[in-house]
Write a protein that holds these residues in place. Structure first.
Motif, PDB file in Angstrom:
ATOM      1  N   THR A 244     -18.886   9.015 -85.679  1.00 14.22           N
ATOM      2  CA  THR A 244     -17.582   8.885 -85.373  1.00 14.22           C
ATOM      3  C   THR A 244     -17.176   8.004 -84.690  1.00 14.22           C
ATOM      4  N   TRP A 245     -17.868   7.487 -83.679  1.00 15.30           N
ATOM      5  CA  TRP A 245     -17.684   6.292 -82.881  1.00 15.30           C
ATOM      6  C   TRP A 245     -17.790   4.811 -83.468  1.00 15.30           C
ATOM      7  N   PHE A 337     -13.876 -16.363 -89.207  1.00 15.25           N
ATOM      8  CA  PHE A 337     -14.849 -14.998 -89.423  1.00 15.25           C
ATOM      9  C   PHE A 337     -14.502 -14.221 -90.714  1.00 15.25           C
ATOM     10  N   ASN A 338     -15.563 -13.419 -90.815  1.00 11.63           N
ATOM     11  CA  ASN A 338     -15.271 -12.286 -91.806  1.00 11.63           C
ATOM     12  C   ASN A 338     -15.483 -11.032 -90.888  1.00 11.63           C
ATOM     13  N   TYR A 339     -14.661 -10.071 -91.386  1.00 13.42           N
ATOM     14  CA  TYR A 339     -14.400  -8.615 -90.743  1.00 13.42           C
ATOM     15  C   TYR A 339     -14.647  -7.710 -91.613  1.00 13.42           C
ATOM     16  N   LYS A 340     -15.485  -6.565 -91.367  1.00 12.58           N
ATOM     17  CA  LYS A 340     -15.593  -5.359 -92.275  1.00 12.58           C
ATOM     18  C   LYS A 340     -15.842  -4.357 -91.460  1.00 12.58           C
ATOM     19  N   LEU A 341     -14.947  -3.112 -91.822  1.00 14.71           N
ATOM     20  CA  LEU A 341     -15.462  -1.805 -91.541  1.00 14.71           C
ATOM     21  C   LEU A 341     -16.595  -0.956 -92.153  1.00 14.71           C
ATOM     22  N   TYR A 342     -17.673  -0.857 -91.221  1.00 11.81           N
ATOM     23  CA  TYR A 342     -18.650  -0.119 -91.779  1.00 11.81           C
ATOM     24  C   TYR A 342     -18.873   1.640 -91.303  1.00 11.81           C
ATOM     25  N   GLN A 343     -18.824   2.454 -91.886  1.00  8.15           N
ATOM     26  CA  GLN A 343     -18.512   3.819 -91.460  1.00  8.15           C
ATOM     27  C   GLN A 343     -19.434   4.931 -92.094  1.00  8.15           C
ATOM     28  N   HIS A 344     -20.438   5.278 -91.428  1.00  7.54           N
ATOM     29  CA  HIS A 344     -21.359   6.375 -92.097  1.00  7.54           C
ATOM     30  C   HIS A 344     -20.307   7.453 -92.096  1.00  7.54           C
ATOM     31  N   LYS A 345     -20.730   8.236 -93.317  1.00  8.80           N
ATOM     32  CA  LYS A 345     -20.072   9.340 -93.763  1.00  8.80           C
ATOM     33  C   LYS A 345     -21.172  10.577 -94.020  1.00  8.80           C
TER      34      LYS A 345
END
Length: 345
Positions: A244-245, A337-345
């Motif tokens: 969640t961080w 730049f490239n920007y992406k959110l990686y979020q473990h669920k």
């Protein structure tokens, strides 16, 4: 003699006028500048630059911060961190959306200069052997962050920031704070990844094959160490707790120290698409070093353990390692730049 890079008026983001705290580029640039302030503080100390001759204050005063504490290494008396406080009335008056933090705790990385090499390289070695949490700098930084968060009346009013090995310290502190139920906004610049830089390989098939083989070996060792059974998620599993961080992670693919974070997240997605996501998850949560340490009875987490992140990849050309690894790249106004959110669920 002072380096031109220490001079805010020559190399700092003085174009940030006015500051927009809702602008992610402004926030990133300010965090990077405060880290540079720690580097320049150490240079001021070594060259005995005081008063009007000191170059460090411009790196925080331009953004209306004041220096409240310097973190000092007890062995060589060097400055490795700093705590800044926003000087305008807090909370920020008449501000809509995201406002400035009340405090920022920043950590510098390695400086390859006489008087710093011994302690800085010792810290690098502790990172490599996954023993950074035993270092005096981490322990002093952890105590300073806990005290600052208490003074700020909660983690929502404080930022963490670090560059290079200082980024590893900020990462470890951020992880520990999450386990205590506190999520700090965190900026990690060129954070080291303890792995061969597979990302630098140009052949995509070879690169993917190496990562796949590494995942299978790591997952296999983790299962073997668990008595032949696949590790099952627990409620207090670090990977689940930390998911969640979401810190801000900034990497340059031309920097072998941090570039592997690109593959770390991309490979996890590819494993899911290939239908072998379970192997990917097990390998992501472990490293060969942490498996060996746990087998010897020493509780150990991989130093790179980071389930989620806002990943920013610098696509601008870099002239050599020094520029690719430097903190100055992150406040350039023409940054690609490239920007992406990686979020473990």
């Amino acid at each position: 003699m002072a380096s031109e890079r220490e001079n805010f008026n020559l190399f700092g983001p003085s174009y940030l006028t006015p500051m927009d705290w809702n602008n992610s580029h402004h926030r990133k640039s300010i965090a990077a500048s405060l880290v540079q302030g720690v580097y320049t503080l150490e240079c001021d100390r070594k060259q005995n630059r005081q008063g009007p001759q000191a170059l460090a204050p411009a790196w925080w005063e331009f953004f209306n911060f004041g220096l409240t504490q310097v973190l000092v290494d007890d062995d060589d008396k060097s400055y490795f961190g700093a705590i800044y406080e926003f000087r305008f009335p807090y909370p920020y008056p008449n501000h809509i959306g995201q406002g400035p933090p009340r405090y920022v705790i920043a950590f510098r990385g390695t400086t390859n200069k006489s008087g710093n090499r011994t302690q800085d390289y010792k810290l690098n070695l502790q990172f490599i052997v996954n023993n950074l949490e035993k270092s005096p700098r981490f322990q002093a930084g952890m105590e300073a962050v806990r005290n600052t968060v208490h003074k700020a009346n909660g983690p929502g009013n404080a930022w963490l920031a670090g560059h290079s090995t200082g980024s590893s310290i900020a990462l470890l502190i951020g992880r520990n704070m999450v386990k205590m139920g506190m999520h700090l906004e965190t900026y990690l610049f060129n954070s080291p990844f303890a792995s061969p830089p597979i990302e630098r390989i140009k052949n995509e098939k070879l690169k993917h094959g190496l990562r796949l083989a590494n995942s299978v070996v790591t997952a296999g060792l983790a299962i073997a160490a668990n008595g032949g059974h696949r590790p099952t998620p627990r409620e207090n599993d670090p990977f689940i707790v930390l998911s969640t961080w979401i810190p801000y992670l900034f990497v340059n693919p031309s920097d072998p120290i941090c570039s592997e974070y690109v593959g770390y997240f991309e490979h996890r997605e590819k494993m899911e698409k290939m239908g072998v996501g379970k192997i990917g998850k097990i390998s992501t949560q472990h490293s060969i070093g942490s498996i060996v340490s746990n087998a010897r009875g020493k509780d150990s987490e991989p130093i790179h353990l980071l389930p989620s992140a806002y990943l920013t990849i610098n696509l601008s050309p870099s002239e050599g390692f020094k520029e690719a690894h430097g903190i100055h790249q992150w406040w350039k106004p023409d940054l690609q730049f490239n920007y992406k959110l990686y979020q473990h669920k």
